[in-house]
Write a protein that holds these residues in place. Structure first.
Motif, mmCIF file in Angstrom:
data_model
loop_
_atom_site.group_PDB
_atom_site.id
_atom_site.type_symbol
_atom_site.label_atom_id
_atom_site.label_comp_id
_atom_site.label_asym_id
_atom_site.label_seq_id
_atom_site.Cartn_x
_atom_site.Cartn_y
_atom_site.Cartn_z
ATOM 1 N N LEU A 1 0.863 -1.181 0.000
ATOM 2 C CA LEU A 1 0.000 0.000 0.000
ATOM 3 C C LEU A 1 0.902 1.235 0.000
ATOM 4 O O LEU A 1 1.110 1.882 1.023
ATOM 5 C CB LEU A 1 -0.922 -0.029 1.212
ATOM 6 N N VAL A 2 1.422 1.554 -1.169
ATOM 7 C CA VAL A 2 2.448 2.588 -1.289
ATOM 8 C C VAL A 2 1.972 3.935 -0.760
ATOM 9 O O VAL A 2 2.673 4.606 0.008
ATOM 10 C CB VAL A 2 2.891 2.729 -2.766
ATOM 11 N N ALA A 3 0.774 4.345 -1.147
ATOM 12 C CA ALA A 3 0.272 5.659 -0.718
ATOM 13 C C ALA A 3 0.114 5.711 0.794
ATOM 14 O O ALA A 3 0.446 6.718 1.435
ATOM 15 C CB ALA A 3 -1.055 5.968 -1.409
ATOM 16 N N ASP A 4 -0.372 4.633 1.402
ATOM 17 C CA ASP A 4 -0.519 4.588 2.857
ATOM 18 C C ASP A 4 0.843 4.612 3.543
ATOM 19 O O ASP A 4 1.008 5.235 4.608
ATOM 20 C CB ASP A 4 -1.286 3.336 3.284
ATOM 21 N N GLU A 5 1.815 3.927 2.970
ATOM 22 C CA GLU A 5 3.157 3.935 3.550
ATOM 23 C C GLU A 5 3.769 5.328 3.513
ATOM 24 O O GLU A 5 4.464 5.749 4.442
ATOM 25 C CB GLU A 5 4.040 2.925 2.814
ATOM 26 N N LEU A 6 3.490 6.066 2.436
ATOM 27 C CA LEU A 6 3.995 7.440 2.340
ATOM 28 C C LEU A 6 3.350 8.341 3.386
ATOM 29 O O LEU A 6 4.023 9.173 4.008
ATOM 30 C CB LEU A 6 3.721 7.999 0.946
ATOM 31 N N THR A 7 2.050 8.184 3.601
ATOM 32 C CA THR A 7 1.374 9.024 4.597
ATOM 33 C C THR A 7 1.814 8.654 6.008
ATOM 34 O O THR A 7 1.960 9.521 6.875
ATOM 35 C CB THR A 7 -0.159 8.913 4.486
ATOM 36 N N ALA A 8 2.024 7.356 6.258
ATOM 37 C CA ALA A 8 2.475 6.936 7.584
ATOM 38 C C ALA A 8 3.851 7.512 7.891
ATOM 39 O O ALA A 8 4.112 7.981 9.003
ATOM 40 C CB ALA A 8 2.499 5.408 7.667
ATOM 41 N N GLY A 9 4.742 7.493 6.894
ATOM 42 C CA GLY A 9 6.057 8.079 7.092
ATOM 43 C C GLY A 9 5.989 9.576 7.295
ATOM 44 O O GLY A 9 6.677 10.139 8.161
ATOM 45 N N SER A 10 5.137 10.227 6.530
ATOM 46 C CA SER A 10 4.994 11.678 6.652
ATOM 47 C C SER A 10 4.413 12.085 7.991
ATOM 48 O O SER A 10 4.727 13.158 8.520
ATOM 49 C CB SER A 10 4.096 12.202 5.520
ATOM 50 N N ALA A 11 3.571 11.213 8.556
ATOM 51 C CA ALA A 11 2.924 11.527 9.835
ATOM 52 C C ALA A 11 3.920 11.709 10.964
ATOM 53 O O ALA A 11 3.629 12.384 11.954
ATOM 54 C CB ALA A 11 1.915 10.436 10.193
ATOM 55 N N LEU A 12 5.114 11.131 10.821
ATOM 56 C CA LEU A 12 6.139 11.329 11.836
ATOM 57 C C LEU A 12 6.559 12.795 11.904
ATOM 58 O O LEU A 12 7.043 13.265 12.932
ATOM 59 C CB LEU A 12 7.358 10.455 11.531
ATOM 60 N N LEU A 13 6.366 13.517 10.804
ATOM 61 C CA LEU A 13 6.657 14.948 10.775
ATOM 62 C C LEU A 13 5.400 15.783 10.997
ATOM 63 O O LEU A 13 5.451 16.841 11.611
ATOM 64 C CB LEU A 13 7.292 15.328 9.430
ATOM 65 N N PHE A 14 4.247 15.303 10.492
ATOM 66 C CA PHE A 14 2.996 16.058 10.665
ATOM 67 C C PHE A 14 2.684 16.285 12.133
ATOM 68 O O PHE A 14 2.343 17.391 12.544
ATOM 69 C CB PHE A 14 1.809 15.303 10.050
ATOM 70 N N GLY A 15 2.724 15.213 12.928
ATOM 71 C CA GLY A 15 2.261 15.290 14.305
ATOM 72 C C GLY A 15 0.742 15.370 14.339
ATOM 73 O O GLY A 15 0.064 15.343 13.312
ATOM 74 N N GLN A 16 0.186 15.500 15.572
ATOM 75 C CA GLN A 16 -1.266 15.539 15.750
ATOM 76 C C GLN A 16 -1.730 16.777 16.511
ATOM 77 O O GLN A 16 -2.913 16.932 16.759
ATOM 78 C CB GLN A 16 -1.722 14.281 16.508
ATOM 79 N N ALA A 17 -0.794 17.657 16.875
ATOM 80 C CA ALA A 17 -1.187 18.797 17.710
ATOM 81 C C ALA A 17 -0.864 20.120 17.016
ATOM 82 O O ALA A 17 -1.512 20.490 16.048
ATOM 83 C CB ALA A 17 -0.489 18.686 19.065
ATOM 84 N N ASP A 18 0.164 20.849 17.519
ATOM 85 C CA ASP A 18 0.438 22.189 16.997
ATOM 86 C C ASP A 18 1.764 22.266 16.238
ATOM 87 O O ASP A 18 2.412 23.302 16.192
ATOM 88 C CB ASP A 18 0.439 23.209 18.140
ATOM 89 N N GLU A 19 2.169 21.139 15.618
ATOM 90 C CA GLU A 19 3.459 21.112 14.920
ATOM 91 C C GLU A 19 3.500 22.041 13.708
ATOM 92 O O GLU A 19 4.553 22.522 13.311
ATOM 93 C CB GLU A 19 3.789 19.678 14.473
ATOM 94 N N GLN A 20 2.344 22.269 13.087
ATOM 95 C CA GLN A 20 2.213 23.165 11.934
ATOM 96 C C GLN A 20 3.092 22.732 10.757
ATOM 97 O O GLN A 20 3.700 23.560 10.077
ATOM 98 C CB GLN A 20 2.529 24.619 12.327
ATOM 99 N N ILE A 21 3.162 21.429 10.545
ATOM 100 C CA ILE A 21 3.839 20.891 9.356
ATOM 101 C C ILE A 21 2.809 20.030 8.616
ATOM 102 O O ILE A 21 2.722 18.819 8.822
ATOM 103 C CB ILE A 21 5.075 20.052 9.734
ATOM 104 N N PRO A 22 1.997 20.643 7.754
ATOM 105 C CA PRO A 22 0.941 19.897 7.087
ATOM 106 C C PRO A 22 1.335 19.351 5.712
ATOM 107 O O PRO A 22 0.502 18.762 5.019
ATOM 108 C CB PRO A 22 -0.158 20.949 6.933
ATOM 109 N N VAL A 23 2.586 19.565 5.309
ATOM 110 C CA VAL A 23 3.038 19.130 3.989
ATOM 111 C C VAL A 23 4.429 18.514 4.113
ATOM 112 O O VAL A 23 5.282 19.030 4.833
ATOM 113 C CB VAL A 23 3.098 20.318 2.987
ATOM 114 N N THR A 24 4.640 17.396 3.419
ATOM 115 C CA THR A 24 5.986 16.843 3.296
ATOM 116 C C THR A 24 6.296 16.628 1.821
ATOM 117 O O THR A 24 5.388 16.406 1.018
ATOM 118 C CB THR A 24 6.164 15.499 4.030
#
Length: 284
Positions: free
Chosen positions: A221-244
């Motif tokens: 699931l290539v697209a899901d793997e990319l989003t999972a990896g990106s989520a390490l930078l996105f965070g879930q709170a106030d990180e303010q990194i919505p793009v990788t």
């Protein structure tokens, strides 16, 4: 060895009807110029903001059905109404009951975590655009006070528009994936809900392994793997990194995230049937 990199971007706070393409292009030009083959992963939240997919909670009309569902689940009846408008409801997950055993032990602030569980005692399992998700993606977090954010109406189309806009303004060949967080086990992880310019699934079913044996797996699931990896930078709170920007991955050209809701539902039915037969054989 090929190198795969994830570069996070702070594009500033996105407001309703903002030009998201312009934000991404300007930020990458200053921080990380795009190259052919790059993959731009974007959180669904900022796409929803740019597309003005916001609902004023006090303006939502609530029905008797919404109130009945709210009484059972503890979900705000206004949110229930929006969820039913946005999706087909399949079932419910008792988040608070599960969370006491699985989530609180991971909490930074147990008291705050307990309050959060009390505010979200349950979630509805829904099917939207052919994909299973919780609460149809309706979200109060990181939204203006008294408002709910909805998922992009057509995530694949949103990804396509972003990709075409980025390519037109940068003259680079890129792919775009939209990410949204979903409940997974004792926590959550980001999954792909839309994509353009990249094949979401790398299908190598039956490919032989190191010992020349055919594998049952091999469907990545290539697209899901990319989003999972990106989520390490996105965070879930106030990180303010919505793009990788993901660089270094070889991928096939494609459009859209396959609809999986129907397949999962059929699989669940067959799993229940097989489990019933298994348990019956244990006894008789």
């Amino acid at each position: 060895m090929p190198e795969l990199t994830f570069h996070g971007l702070n594009i500033g706070r996105v407001e309703p009807n903002d030009d998201l393409v312009d934000r991404i292009v300007e930020t990458t030009a200053e921080e990380y110029p795009l190259s052919d083959g790059d993959i731009v992963v974007v959180t669904a939240k900022v796409v929803s903001f740019a597309e003005n997919r916001l609902v004023e909670a006090d303006e939502v009309e609530v029905t008797d059905r919404d109130r009945r569902v709210a009484d059972i689940t503890g979900i705000d009846p206004r949110e229930v109404s929006v969820i039913y408008d946005e999706s087909e409801v399949i079932g419910a997950i008792p988040i608070a009951e599960i969370g006491e055993d699985l989530l609180l032990e991971h909490a930074v602030d147990p008291e705050a975590a307990q309050e959060a569980l009390e505010e979200v005692p349950a979630m509805l399992v829904t099917e939207r655009n052919g994909r299973l998700c919780t609460n149809a993606g309706v979200d109060w977090s990181n939204s203006p006070g008294g408002m709910m954010t909805l998922l992009p109406e057509d995530p694949d189309e949103s990804a396509r528009c972003l990709r075409e806009g980025i390519e037109e303004r940068t003259d680079t060949d890129v792919a775009v994936v939209l990410a949204d967080s979903e409940i997974a086990g004792p926590g959550s992880m980001d999954l792909a809900i839309g994509c353009s310019g990249i094949e979401a699934i790398d299908s190598n079913f039956g490919q032989t392994d190191l010992y020349d044996q055919p594998k049952v797996g091999g469907v990545d699931l290539v697209a899901d793997e990319l989003t999972a990896g990106s989520a390490l930078l996105f965070g879930q709170a106030d990180e303010q990194i919505p793009v990788t920007v993901v660089r270094g991955l070889e991928y096939e050209d494609g459009e859209g995230v396959p609809n999986s809701g129907g397949v999962v539902r059929r699989g669940l039915r067959k799993s229940v049937q097989l489990t019933a037969r298994l348990k019956a054989r244990e006894w008789f």
